[in-house]
Write a protein that holds these residues in place. Structure first.
Motif, short mmCIF file in Angstrom:
data_model
loop_
_atom_site.label_atom_id
_atom_site.label_comp_id
_atom_site.label_asym_id
_atom_site.label_seq_id
_atom_site.Cartn_x
_atom_site.Cartn_y
_atom_site.Cartn_z
N THR A 243 0.81 -1.22 0.00
CA THR A 243 0.00 0.00 0.00
C THR A 243 0.85 1.27 0.00
OG1 THR A 243 -0.14 -0.05 2.42
CG2 THR A 243 -1.90 -1.15 1.19
N GLY A 244 2.14 1.11 0.22
CA GLY A 244 3.00 2.28 0.23
C GLY A 244 4.42 1.91 0.60
N PHE A 245 5.30 2.93 0.61
CA PHE A 245 6.72 2.69 0.84
C PHE A 245 7.26 3.59 1.95
CE2 PHE A 245 5.87 1.71 -3.62
CZ PHE A 245 6.30 0.39 -3.67
N VAL A 246 8.29 3.08 2.61
CA VAL A 246 9.07 3.87 3.58
C VAL A 246 10.51 3.82 3.10
CG1 VAL A 246 9.78 4.17 5.97
CG2 VAL A 246 7.52 3.19 5.46
N LEU A 247 11.11 4.98 2.85
CA LEU A 247 12.50 5.03 2.41
C LEU A 247 13.41 5.29 3.60
CD1 LEU A 247 12.33 7.15 -0.88
CD2 LEU A 247 11.96 4.71 -0.56
N THR A 248 14.43 4.45 3.76
CA THR A 248 15.39 4.63 4.85
C THR A 248 16.71 5.16 4.30
OG1 THR A 248 16.20 2.35 4.67
CG2 THR A 248 14.36 2.76 6.16
N LYS A 249 17.52 5.69 5.22
CA LYS A 249 18.87 6.18 4.90
C LYS A 249 18.85 7.32 3.88
CE LYS A 249 20.46 1.49 5.77
NZ LYS A 249 21.15 0.30 5.23
N LEU A 250 17.77 8.08 3.87
CA LEU A 250 17.69 9.21 2.94
C LEU A 250 18.55 10.37 3.42
CD1 LEU A 250 16.06 9.37 0.32
CD2 LEU A 250 14.44 10.85 1.47
N ASP A 251 19.08 10.24 4.65
CA ASP A 251 19.97 11.27 5.19
C ASP A 251 21.42 10.99 4.82
OD1 ASP A 251 19.67 8.96 6.88
OD2 ASP A 251 20.93 9.97 8.37
N LYS A 268 2.47 3.29 -6.42
CA LYS A 268 2.16 3.39 -4.99
C LYS A 268 3.01 4.51 -4.39
CE LYS A 268 -0.44 -0.28 -5.43
NZ LYS A 268 -0.13 -1.59 -4.89
N ASN A 269 2.47 5.19 -3.39
CA ASN A 269 3.12 6.38 -2.82
C ASN A 269 4.14 6.05 -1.74
OD1 ASN A 269 1.69 8.47 -4.24
ND2 ASN A 269 -0.11 7.96 -3.04
N ILE A 270 5.12 6.94 -1.63
CA ILE A 270 6.01 6.94 -0.47
C ILE A 270 5.23 7.59 0.68
CG2 ILE A 270 8.19 7.80 0.48
CD1 ILE A 270 9.13 8.07 -2.49
N LYS A 271 5.21 6.96 1.84
CA LYS A 271 4.46 7.52 2.97
C LYS A 271 5.36 8.13 4.03
CE LYS A 271 0.25 5.00 2.19
NZ LYS A 271 -1.06 4.65 2.79
N PHE A 272 6.56 7.55 4.21
CA PHE A 272 7.49 8.07 5.21
C PHE A 272 8.91 7.96 4.70
CE2 PHE A 272 3.84 6.56 7.65
CZ PHE A 272 3.61 7.62 8.52
#
Length: 453
Positions: A243-251, A268-272
């Motif tokens: 239903t959606g995505f969470v991207l990590t290590k974007l920092d 599907k959308n990125i949610k966090f």
């Protein structure tokens, strides 16, 4: 930070356009070629780049842009709108079950950061009034259960576990009963990952999905992987209908291409997005704000939200009153520093301020690491003062023995201690000019005290 390279290149392109005044078709074509190269170098999916450049070019070559008094600004506006579009346009919110228990299932490859995201998401949802229960279903990775329990303990959120000898399906069944018994209205399931996709993993996830009937299946993606993560996401979506995505290590030092590709490719959308290692480093994904950051326009709304969330309003008002009453001391100064630290580092704050993108930081030669270190030194100096010295800074004036003791205790020099005291004295003098504000001559409409610099 992700997008630093892309942001710098795009801002360079637009700087050239602004310097031309009127634009020709050739100017637009050359600029779009540079934009295309910048996006590809940032690891954005080729088809996404092709469609993006075609859409921007078509709109930019229109009569209303080329004949505009500010054509470069019109092009930037079009790029901003198209960036928002490929990332989903609007924020995609979590689908909560308002009449019962909400179940969120986290999936993804091993090492993507699912366990940490589970805790971050639980903390985020608790701030919205939810009562979360974390569920440890990764029975394969060594210490995965222990990691979730440690994180849960840090944020005071319960973790349900039956050890690593019980199947994940049985663990989920037990968690559903536990949540019902303890009135937890949010269940977050931390599932197992693998180093690569296999049938065994997918079948286990399908079984968990069937038994838990989740409201959300969020796939956690490591942004460092790049375009390969989009291919992996497609496989997960085909099997589980995420239903959606969470991207990590974007920092981290990532090109950020996945953030600009995944919505267009998967639908599907990125949610966090995870923006740091701390449990509170989770941001809701706003396409418009992310586009604004990429183009160097800042993200003031996110900065305000962070400040409102992090800073204690009553404490801030007390500090303000003491400052205006000329009663501000080193205790108050330390408290103010602690409040500011809750918002984030200098670099994170500057990213959200218009004009302080990556290129601006280079232009102004701002050394953010040195600035962070200076704050650390100030903190150490204040901590080395006695309580009476912090509350009554006048005790330090002219007292070499006190200053020497503070310098030794804080690992700084006597010059650094003197500089802090001098800066504090200057600030106190400045505050005296505001003491009468609102009454007497300072109450005159339009009058403002002259600043001593």
């Amino acid at each position: 930070m992700a997008f630093d390279g892309l942001a710098s290149k795009l801002q360079g392109v637009f700087k050239k356009l602004r310097g031309k005044g009127k634009l020709s078709e050739q100017d637009i074509k050359l600029a779009m070629r540079e934009v295309k190269l910048a996006l590809l170098e940032s690891d954005v999916n080729y088809k996404v780049v092709k469609n993006f450049v075609n859409n921007v070019s078509e709109k930019s070559l229109g009569k209303e842009v080329l004949e505009s008094l500010t054509p470069a600004q019109q092009v930037i506006k079009i790029v901003n709108e198209e960036l928002q579009a490929i990332m989903g346009n609007e924020q995609s919110k979590l689908n909560f079950n308002h009449n019962g228990t909400t179940v969120i299932m986290l999936v993804g490859l091993q090492g993507a950061g699912k366990t940490t995201i589970a805790a971050k998401l639980a903390l985020h949802c608790r701030k919205s009034g939810k009562s979360p229960l974390l569920v440890a279903c990764d029975i394969y990775r060594p210490a995965a259960i222990k990691q979730l329990e440690v994180l849960g303990n840090q944020i005071n959120i319960p973790v349900f576990s039956l050890g690593d000898k019980v199947s994940p399906v049985e663990i989920v069944k037990g968690a559903l009963n536990e949540a019902n018994k303890n009135s937890n209205n949010l269940i977050i399931i931390d599932t197992a990952g693998r180093l690569h996709i296999d049938d065994e993993l997918m079948n286990e996830l399908k079984d968990i999905k069937e038994i838990s009937n989740p409201n959300e299946i969020l796939m956690v993606i490591d942004s460092m992987i790049g375009q390969e993560s989009v291919n992996i996401a497609q496989t997960f979506d085909e099997n589980l209908d995420v239903t959606g995505f969470v991207l990590t290590k974007l920092d981290g030092d990532t090109r950020g291409g996945v953030a600009l590709s995944i919505k267009e490719v998967i639908g599907k959308n990125i949610k966090f997005v995870g923006t740091g290692e701390k449990v509170g480093d989770l941001e809701v994904f706003h396409p418009d704000r992310m586009a604004s950051r990429i183009l160097g326009m800042g993200d003031v709304l996110s900065l305000i939200e962070k400040a409102q969330e992090a800073i204690d309003k009553d404490e801030a008002e007390k500090l303000s009153e003491r400052m205006l009453a000329n009663e501000f001391n080193f205790e108050d100064f330390k408290s103010a520093m602690q409040q500011m630290k809750k918002i984030g580092s200098f670099s994170k704050i500057l990213e959200m301020i218009p004009g302080f993108g990556n290129s601006m930081k280079e232009l102004k030669n701002i050394n953010l690491e040195d600035s962070e270190k200076e704050l650390g030194k100030i903190d150490a100096i204040i901590n080395s003062m006695t309580l009476s010295e912090r509350r009554n800074p006048k005790l330090l004036i002219g007292s070499a023995s006190r200053k020497n003791r503070i310098a030794r205790g804080s690992g700084t020099t006597i010059q650094q201690v003197n500089k802090l005291i001098k800066d504090f004295e200057n600030m106190s003098k400045l505050m005296k000019q505001f003491k009468g504000f609102g009454k007497g001559k300072f109450g005159k409409k339009g009058f403002f005290p002259k600043l001593p610099f």
